[in-house]
Enzyme design. Structure first.
Site, PDB file in Angstrom:
ATOM      1  CG  ASP A 133      -0.486  -0.606  12.233  1.00 22.18           C
ATOM      2  OD1 ASP A 133       0.167  -1.779  12.016  1.00 22.18           O
ATOM      3  OD2 ASP A 133      -0.117   0.048  13.183  1.00 22.18           O
ATOM      4  CD  GLU A 377      -4.948   7.204   9.551  1.00 22.56           C
ATOM      5  OE1 GLU A 377      -4.395   6.043   9.024  1.00 22.56           O
ATOM      6  OE2 GLU A 377      -4.213   7.782  10.478  1.00 22.56           O
ATOM      7  CE1 TYR A 430       1.550   7.666  14.772  1.00 20.58           C
ATOM      8  CE2 TYR A 430      -0.010   8.363  13.407  1.00 20.58           C
ATOM      9  CZ  TYR A 430       0.117   7.251  14.329  1.00 20.58           C
ATOM     10  OH  TYR A 430      -0.660   6.824  15.165  1.00 20.58           O
ATOM     11  CD  GLU A 466      -4.207   6.735  14.980  1.00 19.69           C
ATOM     12  OE1 GLU A 466      -3.297   6.736  14.537  1.00 19.69           O
ATOM     13  OE2 GLU A 466      -5.378   6.450  14.464  1.00 19.69           O
TER      14      GLU A 466
HETATM   15  C1  GCB Z   1      -2.487   5.127  12.095  1.00 16.86           C
HETATM   16  C2  GCB Z   1      -3.746   4.382  12.083  1.00 16.86           C
HETATM   17  C3  GCB Z   1      -3.429   3.273  13.143  1.00 16.86           C
HETATM   18  C4  GCB Z   1      -1.965   2.747  13.124  1.00 16.86           C
HETATM   19  C5  GCB Z   1      -0.912   3.961  13.435  1.00 16.86           C
HETATM   20  C6  GCB Z   1       0.488   3.559  13.246  1.00 16.86           C
HETATM   21  O1  GCB Z   1      -2.625   6.183  11.422  1.00 16.86           O
HETATM   22  O2  GCB Z   1      -4.802   4.913  12.454  1.00 16.86           O
HETATM   23  O3  GCB Z   1      -4.264   2.112  13.213  1.00 16.86           O
HETATM   24  O4  GCB Z   1      -1.640   1.707  13.841  1.00 16.86           O
HETATM   25  O5  GCB Z   1      -1.307   4.845  12.262  1.00 16.86           O
HETATM   26  O6  GCB Z   1       1.139   3.300  14.419  1.00 16.86           O
HETATM   27  O7  GCB Z   1       0.942   3.524  12.203  1.00 16.86           O
END
Ligand code: GCB
Length: 577
Positions: A133, A377, A430, A466
């Site tokens: 991403d 990931e 997330y 994250e």
């Molecule tokens: C993740 C990735 C990261 C993305 C992020 C997102 O899990 O490791 O590279 O930018 O999520 O914002 O989706």
């Protein structure tokens, strides 16, 4: 066309074809070398490329000189033979062809997809698919340098450090190339330039009584203490004597991991920091000093003590700044986007190990680097990924037994096949963003479940590597709705409540996604890039930055070690004093 170096080439021109270009680009430039570089044959001339994304071939005066695979690491060649011939002035034409195509065996991997339905696509039409991403910026994104050494020269230095009571021990190993007839003298100087230890020869141990340790920012009243290791080489060559000299900053510190703690100098360390990207307007991933210094000022303002080089090694200048500011680094290689089963093959594995060799060789002497991350990931639920990760991790540990190794997982605890091999579990999640979006009330429960499951299974310290929410600066809504500054703040607050439940137990860190907004490929879910920054791409704070600042300084004040705290210089910046 004129193309600045260092810079990504993509955002420099008004030509959309260059912005999205996939394939070969060519850089060329002529320089005139100083006379003594070409006339004194005891001089070795080296061409060094800080990085070229992603595959590069280099010609010097039309002679094929160097090839390199992989976009985020330096490579170099001795070009003396090519420049120490012919008439003066010695002109040098440097030509570099760079291909940014990502394939199943590059790192990061990608695929090229040909679209063959001629009712929709012209003949030969293809797209580059990536599985990560961030925008695949390319070009000469770091400096290209010409430098000299004598023909017998200091090729490499490896330093490891340990502590015995109040003494620091510095083990050094020096590689010399060019001749076997040489003498090495080694001196260690403190920050006041006083010699504190001496040695001779290619390896040895220096003892520093009453050592000043290298401490992370906010962990000590004098963080980031650096000694200087001076190495003086004198050698005999058939053309007469030569000498070489190198100074290496050395931070004396130890790193260790227990079942529930991450220890720096024997004290529990809590990572409170960020994930970053090398990314900015116009220059893309091009190295830029003003941007770098601004970012470090923001990190210090924030009270952040750590970051992860998501998702590739950053410029060497960044690592040097981390050593000097005491910002702890989880050093990640470009093992990102390992999403498809076909990416776990022997060719990729071999290349991945080689990339780890290059990262470790480049960054091994940075006290700020406390852990290697071999991937972000990967599809770690696959059997093939389990074997692959096991091999890369074992290889990295063999290269550097002094640091823990990890990879960052977003798999389920029960399915992950790579976690048995890591020293620290790093988890991306997330909640209330990609999962149960809009439901902030679920975060605490889901986070507690995540931590408990992983800890029960592995009994290893865990970092929340994250978490975050997409946020368009200036969007407001109360009660909070997704994409607003209020939602980002609320999501962070809920995560923090969950983190605080486990923080003194086995959770040893939290790294927000992301430090700043950054560019991605175009997609219906990205509004001019990823907007999960707590700062905008132009480095202006969103509301969440203030929330995080308050939290990080509070944690720093709680975890500071009373024995080592006089009136802290760090505290003077704290919003709470
Ligand atoms: C993740 C990735 C990261 C993305 C992020 C997102 O899990 O490791 O590279 O930018 O999520 O914002 O989706």
């Amino acid at each position: 066309m004129d193309m600045p170096v260092p810079s990504s080439f993509n955002d420099i021109s008004q030509d959309w074809r260059l912005r999205h270009f996939v394939g070969w680009v060519w850089y060329e430039r002529e320089v005139i070398l100083p006379e003594r570089w070409t006339q004194d044959l005891r001089t070795r001339v080296v061409l060094r490329i800080g990085s070229a994304h992603s595959y590069a071939i280099v010609w010097v005066n039309g002679v094929d000189t160097l090839e390199h695979e992989g976009g985020y690491l330096p490579f170099e060649a001795d070009i003396s033979n090519l420049v120490q011939v012919g008439p003066l002035p010695s002109r040098l034409r440097i030509t570099i062809a760079i291909n940014n195509t990502l394939t199943p065996t590059t790192l990061p991997p990608g695929t090229i997809q040909y679209l063959t339905d001629t009712s929709k696509y012209p003949k030969g039409y293809f797209v580059q698919n990536t599985y990560f991403d961030f925008f695949n910026y390319a070009g000469l994104q770091r400096s290209v340098l010409l430098y000299t050494t004598p023909t017998t020269y200091i090729d490499d230095i490896t330093v490891t450090t340990s502590v015995e009571q109040d003494s620091g021990l510095v083990n050094y190993q020096i590689s010399v190339k060019g001749s076997n007839l040489f003498k090495l003298e080694v001196r260690l100087l403190d920050a006041e330039n006083k010699v504190v230890a001496n040695g001779t020869g290619t390896q040895g141990q220096l003892k520093v009584p009453g050592v000043s340790l290298w401490w992370p920012y906010l962990m000590h009243e004098r963080p980031a203490y650096l000694y200087s290791l001076e190495v003086q080489l004198t050698a005999q060559t058939s053309l007469g004597p030569v000498s070489d000299f190198y100074t290496l900053p050395v931070g004396i510190r130890t790193v260790a991991v227990t079942k529930s703690q991450f220890l720096i100098n024997g004290k529990p360390f809590y990572f409170h920091g960020v994930n970053k990207h090398e990314d900015a307007d116009i220059r893309g991933k091009g190295f830029d000093w003003p941007l770098l210094v601004k970012d470090f000022n923001l990190l210090r303002w924030l009270g952040a003590n750590a970051f992860r080089t998501s998702h590739y090694p950053y410029a060497e200048e960044v690592m040097q700044m981390c050593d000097r500011y005491g910002i702890v680094v989880i050093d990640e290689c470009p093992g990102v986007g390992l999403a498809l089963p076909q990416f776990f093959n022997n060719v990729s594995l071999h290349h991945h190990m080689q990339v780890m060799e290059e990262v470790v060789r480049r960054d091994k002497n940075h006290p700020a680097v406390v852990m290697w991350s071999v991937a972000n990931e990967p599809a770690s639920h696959l059997e093939s990924a389990g074997y692959y990760l096991k091999m890369v991790i074992a290889h990295t540990k063999a290269l550097d037994p002094s640091r823990p190794v990890t990879f960052v997982s977003n798999s389920n605890y029960a399915a992950d096949k790579g976690a048995p091999y890591v020293d620290v579990i790093c988890l991306n999640s997330y909640y209330s963003w990609y999962h149960d979006y809009g439901h902030l009330e679920l975060i605490q429960l889901q986070l507690a479940t995540q931590f408990e499951n992983w800890y029960k299974k592995y009994q290893k310290p865990i970092i929340q590597s994250e978490y975050g929410a997409e946020t368009i600066a200036g969007f407001h809504q109360d009660p909070p709705l997704m994409f607003t500054e209020e939602y980002q703040k609320s999501l962070l607050e809920q995560y923090h409540l969950g983190l605080d439940q486990k923080r003194r137990k086995y959770v040893v860190g939290e790294l927000i996604w992301n430090f700043a907004d950054f560019m991605t490929e175009q997609s219906p879910t990205r509004v001019l890039g990823n907007k999960k920054g707590i700062f905008t791409r132009q480095r202006q704070p969103k509301s969440a930055a203030f929330l995080l600042r308050e939290r990080y300084w509070k944690i720093a004040n709680e975890t500071r070690y009373p024995h080592s705290v006089a009136k802290s210089q760090c505290l003077e910046n704290s919003p709470f004093t």
